[in-house]
Motif scaffolding. Structure first.
Motif, mmCIF file in Angstrom:
data_model
loop_
_atom_site.group_PDB
_atom_site.id
_atom_site.type_symbol
_atom_site.label_atom_id
_atom_site.label_comp_id
_atom_site.label_asym_id
_atom_site.label_seq_id
_atom_site.Cartn_x
_atom_site.Cartn_y
_atom_site.Cartn_z
ATOM 1 N N MET A 1 -5.550 2.322 3.057
ATOM 2 C CA MET A 1 -5.451 1.044 3.725
ATOM 3 C C MET A 1 -5.841 1.229 5.186
ATOM 4 O O MET A 1 -5.439 2.186 5.831
ATOM 5 N N GLU A 2 -6.637 0.323 5.683
ATOM 6 C CA GLU A 2 -7.019 0.320 7.089
ATOM 7 C C GLU A 2 -6.235 -0.778 7.802
ATOM 8 O O GLU A 2 -6.110 -1.888 7.309
ATOM 9 N N ARG A 3 -5.697 -0.444 8.971
ATOM 10 C CA ARG A 3 -4.853 -1.367 9.716
ATOM 11 C C ARG A 3 -5.389 -1.525 11.136
ATOM 12 O O ARG A 3 -5.728 -0.546 11.787
ATOM 13 N N THR A 4 -5.420 -2.769 11.623
ATOM 14 C CA THR A 4 -5.804 -3.054 13.000
ATOM 15 C C THR A 4 -4.740 -3.947 13.617
ATOM 16 O O THR A 4 -4.454 -5.031 13.103
ATOM 17 N N ASP A 5 -4.132 -3.465 14.701
ATOM 18 C CA ASP A 5 -3.147 -4.264 15.428
ATOM 19 C C ASP A 5 -3.883 -5.173 16.395
ATOM 20 O O ASP A 5 -4.750 -4.726 17.142
ATOM 21 N N ALA A 24 -6.913 -4.012 5.600
ATOM 22 C CA ALA A 24 -8.040 -3.955 4.672
ATOM 23 C C ALA A 24 -7.667 -2.987 3.557
ATOM 24 O O ALA A 24 -7.353 -1.832 3.812
ATOM 25 N N GLY A 25 -7.625 -3.491 2.350
ATOM 26 C CA GLY A 25 -7.394 -2.653 1.184
ATOM 27 C C GLY A 25 -5.978 -2.184 0.928
ATOM 28 O O GLY A 25 -5.811 -1.076 0.414
ATOM 29 N N PRO A 26 -4.930 -2.989 1.200
ATOM 30 C CA PRO A 26 -3.601 -2.522 0.802
ATOM 31 C C PRO A 26 -3.492 -2.479 -0.720
ATOM 32 O O PRO A 26 -4.045 -3.335 -1.406
ATOM 33 N N GLU A 126 13.989 -10.856 7.581
ATOM 34 C CA GLU A 126 13.163 -10.727 6.388
ATOM 35 C C GLU A 126 11.854 -10.047 6.778
ATOM 36 O O GLU A 126 11.496 -10.013 7.952
ATOM 37 N N ALA A 127 11.185 -9.485 5.779
ATOM 38 C CA ALA A 127 10.008 -8.671 6.079
ATOM 39 C C ALA A 127 8.953 -8.752 4.986
ATOM 40 O O ALA A 127 9.230 -9.132 3.849
ATOM 41 N N LEU A 128 7.737 -8.367 5.368
ATOM 42 C CA LEU A 128 6.620 -8.174 4.454
ATOM 43 C C LEU A 128 6.087 -6.777 4.737
ATOM 44 O O LEU A 128 5.777 -6.440 5.881
ATOM 45 N N ALA A 129 6.021 -5.955 3.693
ATOM 46 C CA ALA A 129 5.533 -4.583 3.852
ATOM 47 C C ALA A 129 4.293 -4.389 2.996
ATOM 48 O O ALA A 129 4.130 -5.028 1.966
ATOM 49 N N ALA A 130 3.419 -3.494 3.447
ATOM 50 C CA ALA A 130 2.185 -3.204 2.708
ATOM 51 C C ALA A 130 1.850 -1.724 2.846
ATOM 52 O O ALA A 130 2.121 -1.103 3.869
ATOM 53 N N ARG A 131 1.204 -1.211 1.796
ATOM 54 C CA ARG A 131 0.736 0.192 1.796
ATOM 55 C C ARG A 131 -0.653 0.225 1.192
ATOM 56 O O ARG A 131 -0.977 -0.491 0.310
#
Length: 131
Positions: A1-5, A24-26, A126-131
């Motif tokens: 997974m690619e992450r951009t803050d 991108a791509g979780p 509450e939360a949303l998590a991704a990997r």
């Protein structure tokens, strides 16, 4: 997974939140309902103590994430609801310390509400998590 803050905001040298998090791509997502500061018997812990409730709520959130094979660092969106926004903002270092220690950089919301589901609750997260 690619992450951009996107649009990070800092408080006292620590990341408070990002305006957005681009993924991108979780491969996996975890939608986490509101967590609160409940003790082992299910009662609200730390009555009247926003710091204690914040710490325990993050601990409970971490336990749920671990059960699903996630970690706090995987949170990409965090929503904090409180009945006393002045108390939470006065002690926001509790939040930034937890997030910083976990390497967690979410997009987030802090909102004051008239009430939560239990009169003793000062905070719900509450939360949303991704990997």
């Amino acid at each position: 997974m690619e992450r951009t803050d996107i649009g990070p905001r800092y408080f006292g040298g620590k990341l408070g939140y990002n305006h957005a998090v681009l993924l991108a791509g979780p491969q996996r997502w975890l939608v986490v309902s509101g967590h609160e500061a409940r003790d082992a018997e299910g009662a609200i812990a730390h009555p009247g103590d926003v710091c204690g409730q914040l710490r325990l709520t993050f601990q409970r959130l971490d336990e749920t994430l671990r059960e699903a094979d996630f970690a706090l660092r995987d949170i990409v969106q965090l929503r904090l609801f409180t009945t006393d926004i002045a108390a939470v903002t006065a002690h926001y270092d509790v939040v930034t310390d937890v997030l910083d220690a976990a390497g967690c950089r979410p997009a987030s919301l802090l909102a004051e509400v008239a009430a939560l589901s239990d009169p003793g609750m000062l905070v719900e997260i509450e939360a949303l998590a991704a990997r």
